[in-house]
Design a protein around this motif. Structure first.
Motif, PDB file in Angstrom:
ATOM      1  N   MET B 258       0.816  -1.276   0.075  1.00  0.00           N
ATOM      2  CA  MET B 258      -0.079  -0.034   0.187  1.00  0.00           C
ATOM      3  C   MET B 258       0.866   1.464  -0.018  1.00  0.00           C
ATOM      4  SD  MET B 258      -3.050  -1.332  -0.074  1.00  0.00           S
ATOM      5  CE  MET B 258      -4.027   0.243   0.125  1.00  0.00           C
ATOM      6  N   ALA B 269      -0.693   1.273  -6.194  1.00  0.00           N
ATOM      7  CA  ALA B 269      -1.060   2.309  -7.091  1.00  0.00           C
ATOM      8  C   ALA B 269      -1.744   2.099  -8.458  1.00  0.00           C
ATOM      9  CB  ALA B 269       0.114   3.457  -7.185  1.00  0.00           C
ATOM     10  N   CYS B 270      -0.854   1.012  -8.858  1.00  0.00           N
ATOM     11  CA  CYS B 270      -1.358   0.497 -10.159  1.00  0.00           C
ATOM     12  C   CYS B 270      -2.312  -0.448 -10.161  1.00  0.00           C
ATOM     13  CB  CYS B 270      -0.299   0.079 -11.034  1.00  0.00           C
ATOM     14  SG  CYS B 270       0.755   1.583 -11.659  1.00  0.00           S
ATOM     15  N   THR B 276      -7.285   4.220  -5.952  1.00  0.00           N
ATOM     16  CA  THR B 276      -6.356   4.803  -7.228  1.00  0.00           C
ATOM     17  C   THR B 276      -6.100   3.371  -8.014  1.00  0.00           C
ATOM     18  OG1 THR B 276      -4.514   4.178  -5.897  1.00  0.00           O
ATOM     19  CG2 THR B 276      -5.463   6.640  -6.146  1.00  0.00           C
ATOM     20  N   ARG B 277      -7.436   2.878  -8.470  1.00  0.00           N
ATOM     21  CA  ARG B 277      -7.004   1.698  -9.414  1.00  0.00           C
ATOM     22  C   ARG B 277      -6.752   2.466 -10.990  1.00  0.00           C
ATOM     23  NH1 ARG B 277      -6.681  -2.494 -12.669  1.00  0.00           N
ATOM     24  NH2 ARG B 277      -8.753  -2.943 -14.081  1.00  0.00           N
ATOM     25  N   ALA B 278      -5.646   2.085 -11.596  1.00  0.00           N
ATOM     26  CA  ALA B 278      -5.035   2.369 -12.652  1.00  0.00           C
ATOM     27  C   ALA B 278      -5.752   1.838 -13.731  1.00  0.00           C
ATOM     28  CB  ALA B 278      -3.565   2.410 -12.672  1.00  0.00           C
ATOM     29  N   ARG B 279      -4.989   1.929 -14.936  1.00  0.00           N
ATOM     30  CA  ARG B 279      -5.242   1.262 -16.312  1.00  0.00           C
ATOM     31  C   ARG B 279      -5.852   0.185 -16.272  1.00  0.00           C
ATOM     32  NH1 ARG B 279       0.050   3.232 -18.288  1.00  0.00           N
ATOM     33  NH2 ARG B 279       0.444   1.084 -18.775  1.00  0.00           N
ATOM     34  N   PRO B 344     -10.921   4.792 -13.410  1.00  0.00           N
ATOM     35  CA  PRO B 344     -11.271   6.005 -12.961  1.00  0.00           C
ATOM     36  C   PRO B 344     -11.565   6.955 -14.551  1.00  0.00           C
ATOM     37  CG  PRO B 344      -8.928   5.848 -12.625  1.00  0.00           C
ATOM     38  CD  PRO B 344      -9.536   4.507 -12.708  1.00  0.00           C
TER      39      PRO B 344
END
Lengths: 328, 344
Positions: B258, B269-270, B276-279, B344
């Motif tokens: 985390m 982060a990814c 903060t869910r990324a691509r 997001p």
């Protein structure tokens, strides 16, 4: 021909003297420590010039003016007096003076300590006001109040760096696993420039920072703001940039207090838009520079750990830049 | 003396002419019908045995192979990749395979009394000019151990082929049962697919198929089915609902995932979990198999797995202890389904 030579020499002298002025010069001091070192330098330079003139004067005298044999006693006296006694006295006096200045450069602070941790190739900065339980975390810029002695506790991550703000004082090496201490007192408000002064790898030359000396009231206000969480910048581009910051996983390495981004690998970006430079003194902190840095990191600072986000479109890079520049 | 030298030179010239004729005119008969001349078989086989014994790793470098999931995975791979030549234990090789030269021995005979280290060397390296192929996943030496575990079962006499693949619902595309023989059937060492989305699964399958992602098992599997089938397979496996509950993960693993450290970026982060869910092309890790995660993190760190500059940079400073903590922590998280997690 002779005139041209003289003109060139004069121009070169003017240029090199101009290099002595400015915000990264030990010879234009902005603080008591740099002033003491400056005085030491000028006295040594003056003495060296006097000695040089005296030596050459004597050479000239014994070869051109009076080339006859010198009485043996006088010759012996010259060698012993001028070659042994005089240098011993002069160098001893200079050494004593220099050593007497050293403790001044390590005087205890007046309340504020700043910890600086050298990274490849940037500066992790923590402000520890007197009695603070936790630091105010920042990076790549030093701010300090004028008229107060500020202590710097220095160490480093992997290799030896050296912390140096020439206009404010002497340099101090930063070692992995060992803390060193230097203190500085700025006397004139202004923006000075610091530079890593120990070769530390391929981007050593790009490891710099801005040092801002501020009136104490302004400094206190700034530190209060710096301690706070980030205020989300407004505007379409900046809001899209905030989403991009999350989508691209920037928070894995960078913290922005007040958001979910808590990474610790790279510089804290909570108030990055309020700094004067980005990339540790690499570029002036304009939105265009943020975009250039994000997409061309490796060519701007060879060997840097941050990958170049060159897959971003120009619009996405501009949006991210708007967000970061807005984090004041 | 001069006569001796002349004789030697003449003989050498004759030898060269003979060699040139053999190669250039085709005098040597390459027919596999003919078999070898007397003695050749002994020379080749002895060379093979001694070469393996010389090069195999020391026995104390062999990891613990007692986890039954290892042998189960090895058995599945054997059935698809090895059995066409060596046949399942107790089964017959086809007449075609028996006409090979050298003839691939039935597996019960091939395993002989080779040690685990020697079996590993043979399966990973293959045997030049014998028809025994090298392991397709370059630098994936450790991936061979499940096959070795299975071959040890064969040596012990209880190595049967795995049970037939599970029965799948009628809507499952062709070849899905082949994939489901390992994914979802073997507890441990095999990644679960239900937590990922179709785009990610298809990208990985294509990387395996073209050899840009290294795995002797998955490169074989992804090339054993027609390329046109991959998209349907990815979509179907991604659509399986992610099931499972949270377990107990190590607390240090949570901090590492985390928040990261000064050397390690925060995985979350990814990959999540978190806001903060990324691509969407980045895989979810919650509930993923612990062994699989640990192996993949080491491959990223050691530069064997590549294709993402970001992930390579993220894993570069991980220690073995940190990898094990992260793998254990993510494996213990409640699974999420990438098909249902919006970016997001």
């Amino acid at each position: 021909m002779r005139l041209t030579g003289a003109a060139t020499a004069a121009a070169a002298a003017a240029l090199s003297l101009a290099g002595c002025a400015g915000r990264q010069s030990a010879l234009s001091p902005g603080g008591a420590d740099a002033a003491a070192l400056g005085t030491l330098f000028w006295v040594m330079l003056g003495g060296a010039v006097l000695l040089w003139l005296a030596m050459n004067g004597m050479f000239f005298y014994v070869t051109r003016v009076n080339a006859s044999a010198m009485p043996r006693r006088l010759a012996n006296g010259m060698v012993i007096g001028g070659g042994i006694v005089l240098p011993t006295i002069l160098l001893g006096a200079l050494l004593g003076w220099g050593l007497s200045i050293l403790p001044d450069q390590r005087q205890p602070d007046d309340g504020l300590t700043i910890r600086v941790h050298g990274e490849q190739w940037w500066w992790r900065v923590e402000y520890w006001p007197e009695g603070a339980a936790a630091p105010v975390v920042s990076a790549n810029e030093i701010r300090l109040p004028v008229g107060e002695r500020v202590g710097f506790r220095l160490d480093s991550d992997q290799v030896i760096h050296s912390f140096w703000i020439p206009s404010l004082g002497g340099k101090m090496d930063m070692f992995p696993g060992r803390e060193t201490y230097v203190s500085l007192e700025a006397e004139a408000p202004g923006v000075y420039r610091g530079q890593c002064a120990e070769f530390c790898g391929e981007s050593h030359a790009w490891m710099a920072f801005e040092a801002v000396a501020m009136p104490p009231d302004a400094f206190d206000a700034w530190l209060d703001a710096e301690a706070g969480a980030a205020a989300a910048p407004e505007g379409g581009a900046a809001e899209r940039g905030a989403a991009l910051f999350a989508r691209e996983g920037c928070g894995a390495c960078h913290a922005i207090r007040g958001t979910g981004h808590v990474g610790q690998v790279g510089p804290d970006l909570t108030h990055v838009g309020g700094r004067r430079s980005i990339g540790a003194g690499r570029l002036a902190a304009t939105p265009e520079a943020f975009a250039a840095w994000i997409t061309h990191t490796d060519s701007l600072k060879p060997g840097v750990r941050m990958p170049s986000y060159d897959h971003l479109s120009d619009a996405d890079a501009a949006a991210l830049a708007a967000y970061l520049a807005g984090l004041t | 003396m001069r006569r001796v030298l002349l004789t030697l030179a003449a003989l050498a010239a004759l030898g060269l002419v003979g060699a040139a004729a053999t190669v250039g005119i085709g005098l040597y008969n390459v027919s596999a019908q003919e078999g070898h001349w007397p003695g050749v078989r002994w020379v080749l086989h002895t060379t093979f045995r001694n070469s393996v014994e010389l090069r195999a790793m020391p026995e104390d470098a062999v990891p613990d192979l007692s986890d039954p999931a290892l042998a189960a995975l090895g058995a599945r791979h054997f059935a698809s990749a090895c059995a066409p030549c060596h046949a399942a234990p107790g089964a017959d090789r086809t007449a075609t395979m028996r006409a090979m030269l050298p003839v691939p021995p039935p597996i019960g005979q091939a395993v002989g009394e080779w040690s685990a280290a020697e079996l590993h060397w043979i399966v990973y390296n293959g045997i030049k000019m014998s028809g025994m192929p090298a392991w397709p996943g370059r630098e994936r030496e450790a991936e061979v151990w499940p096959v070795v575990a299975y071959l040890q079962d064969v040596q012990a006499g209880d190595g049967a082929l795995p049970p037939p693949p599970p029965e799948l619902p009628a809507d499952a595309p062709e070849h899905a049962a082949y994939c489901a023989g390992c994914h979802g059937s073997i507890e441990g060492h095999v990644p679960r697919l239900d937590i990922q989305n179709a785009a990610y699964l298809l990208e990985e399958l294509e990387e395996f198929r073209e050899g840009s992602r290294q795995s002797g098992i998955m490169e074989h599997a992804a090339s054993a089915v027609p390329e046109a089938a991959l998209a349907d397979l990815a979509a179907w496996f991604a659509a399986r609902p992610a099931t499972g509950t949270a377990g107990e993960g190590p607390r240090e693993g949570a901090a590492l995932a985390m928040r990261g450290t000064r050397d390690v970026p925060a995985c979350s982060a990814c990959h999540g979990p978190g806001a903060t869910r990324a691509r969407p092309d980045i895989p979810l890790l919650e509930g993923q198999d612990r062994h699989y995660l640990a192996v993949q993190l080491r491959l990223w760190r050691d530069g064997v797995r590549h294709g993402s500059e970001l992930m390579a940079a993220a894993a570069r400073e991980l220690s073995d202890a940190e990898i094990d903590l992260l793998a254990a922590w993510y494996a213990a998280q409640e699974p999420r389904d990438a098909e249902e997690v919006a970016a997001p």
